[in-house]
Design a protein around this motif. Structure first.
Motif, PDB file in Angstrom:
ATOM      1  N   TRP A  22      50.158   6.580  79.479  1.00  0.00           N
ATOM      2  CA  TRP A  22      48.893   7.208  79.092  1.00  0.00           C
ATOM      3  C   TRP A  22      48.243   6.554  77.883  1.00  0.00           C
ATOM      4  O   TRP A  22      47.206   7.018  77.419  1.00  0.00           O
ATOM      5  CB  TRP A  22      49.142   8.687  78.776  1.00  0.00           C
ATOM      6  CG  TRP A  22      49.552   9.464  79.972  1.00  0.00           C
ATOM      7  CD1 TRP A  22      50.814   9.859  80.302  1.00  0.00           C
ATOM      8  CD2 TRP A  22      48.704   9.944  81.018  1.00  0.00           C
ATOM      9  NE1 TRP A  22      50.806  10.559  81.490  1.00  0.00           N
ATOM     10  CE2 TRP A  22      49.522  10.621  81.946  1.00  0.00           C
ATOM     11  CE3 TRP A  22      47.341   9.864  81.260  1.00  0.00           C
ATOM     12  CZ2 TRP A  22      49.018  11.215  83.097  1.00  0.00           C
ATOM     13  CZ3 TRP A  22      46.833  10.461  82.402  1.00  0.00           C
ATOM     14  CH2 TRP A  22      47.678  11.133  83.299  1.00  0.00           C
ATOM     15  N   GLN A  26      46.025   5.389  82.716  1.00  0.00           N
ATOM     16  CA  GLN A  26      47.208   5.674  83.540  1.00  0.00           C
ATOM     17  C   GLN A  26      47.573   4.427  84.346  1.00  0.00           C
ATOM     18  O   GLN A  26      46.926   4.084  85.332  1.00  0.00           O
ATOM     19  CB  GLN A  26      46.936   6.850  84.471  1.00  0.00           C
ATOM     20  CG  GLN A  26      48.196   7.369  85.149  1.00  0.00           C
ATOM     21  CD  GLN A  26      47.940   8.643  85.930  1.00  0.00           C
ATOM     22  OE1 GLN A  26      46.804   9.035  86.127  1.00  0.00           O
ATOM     23  NE2 GLN A  26      48.996   9.289  86.388  1.00  0.00           N
ATOM     24  N   TRP A 144      49.383  11.873  70.503  1.00  0.00           N
ATOM     25  CA  TRP A 144      50.096  11.077  71.514  1.00  0.00           C
ATOM     26  C   TRP A 144      51.505  10.749  71.039  1.00  0.00           C
ATOM     27  O   TRP A 144      52.484  10.924  71.780  1.00  0.00           O
ATOM     28  CB  TRP A 144      49.329   9.780  71.794  1.00  0.00           C
ATOM     29  CG  TRP A 144      50.069   8.811  72.652  1.00  0.00           C
ATOM     30  CD1 TRP A 144      50.125   8.795  74.015  1.00  0.00           C
ATOM     31  CD2 TRP A 144      50.872   7.709  72.205  1.00  0.00           C
ATOM     32  NE1 TRP A 144      50.929   7.752  74.456  1.00  0.00           N
ATOM     33  CE2 TRP A 144      51.388   7.074  73.358  1.00  0.00           C
ATOM     34  CE3 TRP A 144      51.209   7.208  70.953  1.00  0.00           C
ATOM     35  CZ2 TRP A 144      52.225   5.965  73.274  1.00  0.00           C
ATOM     36  CZ3 TRP A 144      52.041   6.104  70.865  1.00  0.00           C
ATOM     37  CH2 TRP A 144      52.528   5.499  72.027  1.00  0.00           C
TER      38      TRP A 144
END
Length: 270
Positions: A22, A26, A144
């Motif tokens: 990610w 993707q 993230w």
């Protein structure tokens, strides 16, 4: 290789594959066919990683998570199943049977982590209202990093704490349990393909499905040969579609040219 180093390497592999999937869009790095060989390579058994990665890809091929609806986490189940299989010496049937419940557990964990990360939503809204681009980028990469470090930590703890119990469990399994796992392992990939067919099935695809079935069941062609034939058919169909599209575009351009010429003649005569 010690259990500590194996757990650390698997956590790194999971962070790279699942988190990297990610990071720049993707890229499908979290698929079992990628995760399995990578884990096997780091643990010193690339062949087992390749075999289990391909087998687990067939199992999870129909597992698709859409938006916030998470059913399975294939990379989570693959990482732990391959690691436990290599460290314990269990066979392919053991890894396949273990991957499904571990994948479900990973899916539940992903839902929980997503809820946790959603708490940062107001910070993004505030940064957007302020027009603070740097803060938005920092939040993006910070969340993230937090999310996939949490997953990697779970992988590390699971392998570090569970490798020895799993090894003892596998070594003490009676023969009838092992044979039963072998039967289940042979059925699970069929379940994965059934899930995929349920989503994409149509009358146009039935012919290709029947062709593949005949090639395997009656002609006894290996899967590599069937996959190659499928690639050839797909390429040929793509070329036919391209030719048809070119003909259609030429016809449209010709029609536009004729209309333009007619308009010019009408303008001249008028």
């Amino acid at each position: 290789m010690t259990t500590l180093s194996a757990a650390f390497l698997c956590a790194i592999a999971y962070f790279i594959c699942f988190g990297g999937n990610w990071l720049i869009g993707q890229n499908m790095a979290d698929q079992p066919i990628v995760v399995g060989p990578f884990v096997g390579l780091l643990l010193g058994d690339l062949q087992t990683g390749l075999i289990l990665g391909a087998s687990l890809q067939a199992l999870f091929i129909g597992a698709i998570n859409v938006g916030g609806a998470v059913s399975l986490n294939p990379s989570f189940g693959t990482t732990l199943a391959v690691a436990f299989s290599i460290l314990s010496g269990g066979g392919e049937q053991f890894a396949l049977a273990l991957a499904v419940p571990l994948g479900l557990l990973g899916g539940l964990l992903e839902i929980g982590v997503n809820i946790l990360c959603a708490a940062f939503g107001p910070l993004w809204d505030k940064a957007a209202a302020e027009g603070n681009d740097k803060k938005i980028v920092g939040l993006h990469f910070g969340v993230w990093l937090l999310k996939y470090l949490l997953f990697s930590a779970v992988i590390f703890i699971a392998i570090f704490a569970g490798a020895t119990p799993v090894t003892n469990f596998v070594n003490n399994l009676p023969d009838f349990i092992t044979e039963g796992l072998g039967v289940v392992a042979g059925l699970l990939p069929a379940v994965g393909f059934a899930m995929l067919l349920k989503m994409v099935w149509s009358g146009k695809l039935a012919l290709f499905y029947l062709l593949g079935f005949l090639a395997v069941a009656y002609l006894e062609l290996p899967l590599i040969a069937v996959a190659t034939l499928g690639l050839i058919v797909a390429f040929a169909q793509a070329m036919i579609d391209k030719d048809m599209l070119d003909i259609k575009n030429q016809a449209n351009n010709s029609s536009i040219g004729d209309n333009d010429q007619t308009d010019e003649e009408e303008d001249f005569l008028s």
